[in-house]
Design an enzyme around this catalytic site. Structure first.
Site, PDB file in Angstrom:
ATOM      1  N   ALA A 190       0.837  -1.197   0.000  1.00 14.98           N
ATOM      2  CA  ALA A 190       0.000   0.000   0.000  1.00 14.98           C
ATOM      3  C   ALA A 190       0.871   1.247   0.000  1.00 14.98           C
ATOM      4  CB  ALA A 190      -0.917   0.009   1.226  1.00 14.98           C
ATOM      5  N   ASP A 191       0.330   2.303  -0.554  1.00 16.82           N
ATOM      6  CA  ASP A 191       0.998   3.601  -0.504  1.00 16.82           C
ATOM      7  C   ASP A 191      -0.036   4.685  -0.720  1.00 16.82           C
ATOM      8  OD1 ASP A 191       2.942   5.705  -0.499  1.00 16.82           O
ATOM      9  OD2 ASP A 191       4.403   4.278  -1.257  1.00 16.82           O
TER      10      ASP A 191
END
Length: 181
Positions: free
Chosen positions: A57-58
């Site tokens: 995730a980012d």
């Protein structure tokens, strides 16, 4: 978030050069960059442990026609928040699920953040209260803390603002059989 949702997991930091990914990506496509960073992270960890389901995730922040990176100092965080005062920005949370060194699913969710016209004295108090922990946040705020007072409205999912589009992730984990449906 995952723990609170009843998902067992372990954290493994992905050894990726985020700046290299950003350098080859169109800066006008903040949502696409969030997905690409999530994919690169998920793949890096999946290649080390092929049998594991890996969630990468980012988050990216688009403001005033460009990408915003994490502030390097509290002074820079204050300047950024002053620039966003009374204006709108978009927070993109990208996510990718990998297994056996392959991306099996990815997506992005976006929240529209409307910053209120806060006073200089509020900003000073906010920076003093939150301190250097804000430097780990792309927008120099934590909505789950005193940063909630910076906003007049948020359009989008609360979990997306916190950094993970939780509902789509849970749905995909159920679809793949990682979680019971």
């Amino acid at each position: 978030m995952l723990t609170d949702a009843g998902v067992d997991f372990k954290v493994q930091v992905a050894d990726v050069d985020e700046d290299a990914v950003k350098a080859t990506h169109d800066p006008a496509d903040a949502a696409g960059l969030a997905i690409e960073l999530a994919r690169v992270k998920a793949l890096a960890v999946s290649r080390q442990d092929p049998d594991a389901w890996v969630l990468g995730a980012d988050q990216t922040l688009a403001f005033d026609g460009g990408l915003v990176s994490k502030a390097g100092s509290l002074a820079a965080a204050g300047e950024r928040l002053m620039a966003m005062r009374g204006r709108v920005h978009h927070l993109h949370s990208g996510v990718a699920l990998a297994r056996n060194g392959q991306i099996v699913w990815s997506g992005v969710d976006t929240a529209t953040m409307r910053v209120r016209a806060f006073s200089d004295s509020f900003l000073e108090a906010y920076l003093a209260a939150e301190g250097e922990g804000l430097l780990a946040c792309v927008g120099s705020y934590r909505l789950e803390g005193m940063g909630s007072q910076l906003f007049e409205a948020v359009e989008g999912d609360y979990f997306t603002v916190l950094g993970l589009p939780l509902w789509p992730v849970l749905a995909e984990l159920r679809r793949t059989g990682v979680l019971r449906s």
